[in-house]
Design a protein around this motif. Structure first.
Motif: not given
Length: 121
Positions: A85-92, A107-116
């Motif tokens: 991992l690199k610092p530039e991988d920092t994201a949600v 077909e529908y598109n679904y999303w999770g809530q995100g993880t930091q």
């Protein structure tokens, strides 16, 4: 409908590893492609990696050779193994799934809530 629950984010030093998981639950006929996207502060959401129901994968050039996407169809779960991992991988990081709610649905598109994910230098 499809609910996506992510886990596995956190803080890691550069060069370290993390494994993200995303489980799909709810009532649905099928889950087709699944994937991971990420969004860093001030930037647009971008594709990280995708995997079809048959296991065909695709990933962004920036993560090739470092990140591996996989899935367990029996558990309706997708994983993202992140190494070097690199610092530039920092994201949600957001889980995405293309699901079909019923036999006769589109077909529908679904999303999770995100993880930091935070990578320190």
């Amino acid at each position: 409908q499809v609910q996506l629950v992510e886990s596995g984010g956190g803080l890691v030093q550069a060069g370290g590893s993390l494994r993200l998981s995303c489980a799909a639950s709810g009532r649905f006929f099928s889950i087709n492609a699944m994937g991971w996207y990420r969004q860093a502060p001030g930037k647009q959401r971008e594709l990280v990696a995708t995997i079809s129901s048959g296991g065909i994968t695709s990933s962004a050039d920036s993560v090739k050779g470092r990140f591996t996407i996989s899935r367990d169809n029996a558990k309706n779960t997708v994983y993202l193994q992140m190494n070097s991992l690199k610092p530039e991988d920092t994201a949600v990081y957001y889980c995405n799934a293309r699901g079909v709610p019923t036999r006769y649905s589109s077909e529908y598109n679904y999303w999770g809530q995100g993880t930091q994910v935070t990578v320190s230098s």
